[in-house]
Design a protein around this motif. Sequence first.
Motif, PDB file in Angstrom:
ATOM      1  N   UNK B   3       0.666  -1.332   0.072  1.00 26.52           N
ATOM      2  CA  UNK B   3      -0.052  -0.002  -0.017  1.00 26.52           C
ATOM      3  C   UNK B   3       0.840   1.340  -0.018  1.00 26.52           C
ATOM      4  N   UNK B   4       0.314   2.352   0.067  1.00 25.26           N
ATOM      5  CA  UNK B   4       1.150   3.590  -0.006  1.00 25.26           C
ATOM      6  C   UNK B   4       1.571   4.180  -1.293  1.00 25.26           C
ATOM      7  N   UNK B  36       7.603  11.493   4.195  1.00 21.40           N
ATOM      8  CA  UNK B  36       8.632  10.357   4.592  1.00 21.40           C
ATOM      9  C   UNK B  36       9.363   9.862   3.400  1.00 21.40           C
ATOM     10  N   UNK B  37       8.617  10.047   2.180  1.00 26.33           N
ATOM     11  CA  UNK B  37       9.290   9.199   0.980  1.00 26.33           C
ATOM     12  C   UNK B  37      10.716  10.063   0.862  1.00 26.33           C
ATOM     13  N   UNK B  75       9.553   0.937  -0.561  1.00 24.00           N
ATOM     14  CA  UNK B  75      10.043   1.664  -1.478  1.00 24.00           C
ATOM     15  C   UNK B  75      11.733   1.487  -1.449  1.00 24.00           C
ATOM     16  N   UNK B  76      12.047   1.388  -0.246  1.00 26.29           N
ATOM     17  CA  UNK B  76      13.606   1.059  -0.200  1.00 26.29           C
ATOM     18  C   UNK B  76      14.113   0.008  -0.614  1.00 26.29           C
ATOM     19  N   UNK B 209       6.470  11.293  14.384  1.00 28.16           N
ATOM     20  CA  UNK B 209       7.160  10.304  13.564  1.00 28.16           C
ATOM     21  C   UNK B 209       7.940  11.207  12.525  1.00 28.16           C
ATOM     22  N   UNK B 210       7.394  11.906  11.999  1.00 26.61           N
ATOM     23  CA  UNK B 210       8.117  12.622  10.786  1.00 26.61           C
ATOM     24  C   UNK B 210       9.206  13.592  11.350  1.00 26.61           C
ATOM     25  N   UNK B 211       9.025  14.262  12.440  1.00 23.85           N
ATOM     26  CA  UNK B 211      10.076  14.982  13.119  1.00 23.85           C
ATOM     27  C   UNK B 211      11.026  14.280  13.595  1.00 23.85           C
ATOM     28  N   UNK B 212      10.764  12.979  14.047  1.00 23.73           N
ATOM     29  CA  UNK B 212      11.753  11.967  14.355  1.00 23.73           C
ATOM     30  C   UNK B 212      12.923  11.568  13.208  1.00 23.73           C
TER      31      UNK B 212
END
Lengths: 637, 220
Positions: B3-4, B36-37, B75-76, B209-212
Amino acid sequence: MGAVSTERCYEKLKSKATEKIESLKQKPVVWIGTATCGKAAGAVKIREAFKEEITGKGLDARVIEVGCMGYCYAEPLAIISKPGFPTLCYGHLDEGLVKRLVEDFLVNDDPCFEFAMVALESNDFFPTFTDFPRGVYEQKIILEHCGFIDPEDIDHYIDREGYAALAKVLTMKPEEVLAEIKASNLRGRGGAGFPAGTKWEACKKAKGSVKYVICNADEGDPGAFMDRSILESNPHQVIEGLVICAYAVGATGGYFYIRSEYPQAIRRVKTALQQAREKGLLGNSILGSSFDFDIEVFQGSGAFVCGEGTALVNSMEGKMGIPEHRPPRLSTSGFRGKPTVLNNVKTFCYVPVIMRKGADWFKSTGTPSSPGTAVFALVGKVANAGLVEVPMGTTLRQLIYDVGEGIPGEKKFKAVQIGGPSGGCLPKSALDVPIDFDSLQEAGAMMGSGGLVVLDEDDCMVGIARYFLEFTQKESCGKCTFCRLGTKHMLEILNDITKGQENELASLNILWELAEDIKAGSLCNLGKTAPNPVLTTLRYFRDEYEAHIKEGCCPALTCKHLITYFIAPEKCSKLCNVCVGSCPTEAIYTREDGLKAIGQEKCVKCNNCLKACPPQYNAVVKLSPPELLKEKESELK
Amino acid sequence: MLKGKSSKSALIQITPKQNRNLFLKGMFLMELLEGEREIIVEHVDAILKNYRNDRENLIPILQEVQGRLGYLPGLAMEKIAKAINIPAVDVFGLATFYNQFRLNPPGKHQIKVCMGTACYMVGGQIALDSFERRLNIKEGETTCDRNFSLERVACVGCCSIAPVVVVDDIIEGKVTPTRVDGIMLSFETDSQKKKNEKEKCEEEGNQLWVQFLQKDAMKN
Ligand SMILES: Cc1cc2nc3c(=O)[nH]c(=O)nc-3n(C[C@H](O)[C@H](O)[C@H](O)COP(=O)(O)O)c2cc1C
Ligand code: FES
């Protein structure tokens, strides 16, 4: 010419190291065990507390981190050496005790004998290891230095004759080294007990100019931690063994395969390798000889089956860790298709000592067919849990009752599980079986990885068998049908039995048949040994299986689905409310007459109330089969 | 399956063994969050620069990616496959074969319950059950707000204080359901405190989470 310069190179290293250690001994030193077991018990806090106290008092004392001494039950541990005093070991440390030790011992010369556990060398004041039963039975060959030297400083190891064996080996012919190892009859400690010398010889004879030596530190058994402890406490001894092996077989590259769940071991091994390189003990022309060799670390990724040789090699090549058919054996075609020696951490650990003291010395310990010592992670229902090393041939009884000091509480011994998921459970009648590769195999268990779990009357044998089978079932790589589906079928039967959903005794025969088929139809030892826990429990504890099936009763009162909790009215004090507060699901309530009772529909059987009920009442009891509850309740009315 | 935004789905076929592992790993790939991407691409590119394009390096690469990102985003894996020039399914196969790799981001707080032999025998399962009940997730899963993830691990090496739970690298010994409640309560009061202080930025667990990740990206 080579021989002379090698010896001279080593002498130089040695005298430098000795000088450093001697100067260290002139001042007080606090040695703190910070292997994973120590850290888990709070050693880092203790280390900081010592440092703070020492700086606070302006003392000239050092704090050094060491590995694990094997007395894991007493962690956090510290050894304090102060010139003029016996070196003493203190266990169960906390910050208060640290303050006291620094104040009284380091500042004021009172060694606080009342808190000391043991002295390291004999003296007139305090007992040493050999004055305890454990010390009498234990004989340390590979754990000798663990916990007493700084694993991150190579000089500590060199000072204790470290790398002397390598210096000696480099002046010998590879054939002579091989002959010595063969003469010692050293058997692999990774489980199967295959003679190391034979393996090395096959690799030496194999054609090819590129050969590899790999150290197997993929310790996957869920209850064993010997290899990790060794790598964290004394990595250099393993490195030395590996280099000697490489010299003997003519290898060109070396690897440590360490599982990534052991970050501290990986770090310490990497540090050790770097220091060895700096001292000229690894790399080009080792110790001035013409031998070149270096070692790298590969991190395993957490698959039990990768402990198996061919799977391990596959995983190092970047593939899935799936075992292959043998032959060809690794010794002729292993990593990258080249001849490869794969040995366990402990196997390599013996090598320097054998080369230094000779094969005959090694054979004087243990039994003729299994010379040397056995290392166990002794855990479970035993008073002194930890890492122990005893000569082969010691009986299980001595190991559990003398070295481990028996079973805590008033409980009765039931069984001992040896060898983890590939091993088996042995009952009381087998307590006098001597520990060596062949005797254990005969009794139905296996040396395996070296996990040794003591079980008492509160442990359900069906549950234990199920636990190990669940583990192997999950870890099966799926290549062989019998291993993949057979273990699953067995697990389903065991699940049903522990849930009380199986009422045909015939299912036990099916279990047995499946077990035999899986043993016969699997390629690697994961499948071949996976049924062992079930087979041995069926053999020795069939009555427990039958009680589960016929009566829906778990005799040890542990299978969650077959027990209920009940508060005995004649014991309940009415005035105390502890159980009500302890219940995480608010299932316990107070009846109109003041007695406490459990609402069964809310109860999650977490055992909290049983633990919480004060010992003078002990009113919470477990009933099995659950139907007993109705009887009890009708009595109540 | 994947997904995503990252996925080019249908790319990957899954064998039964992998499927089981996926299930065990609490498998359903989580949606990528805003921003995130880019972070993923940046990290993976940086890591790939340090390695030869050799299959032997695949596991070390995956380990490093997971070390930085906390998990292996789909993706990775695709990027790595392209770099090493092997089918994506091979990378995916490896990631699902080995227990170390996780395909979902870990929670902000990681709870690991020891299920080694010694811990299992004295109530490891009870501790695990208690956490599952409190967090309302199963082992191997992450809570929806990504605050907590729950895992079972093998012996962490302190069997003498079994049963053991590792909460954010702090080891808790002799854990009972009462202690589980205590641990969770301390998190709740902690976050309550923070919330009062900085209500705005704490509103969304996701934001955190994004900040992290961004902070992490800057560090490296
Ligand atoms: C499923 C399985 C798991 C194994 N795990 C390990 C392990 O964790 N460590 C180890 O040294 N050997 C392990 N072995 C044994 C190895 O295959 C091999 O026999 C051993 O490393 C050889 O070294 P040794 O001769 O020094 O014992 C395992 C074998 C199997 C079949
Ligand atoms: S089994 Fe849990 S710490 Fe060893």
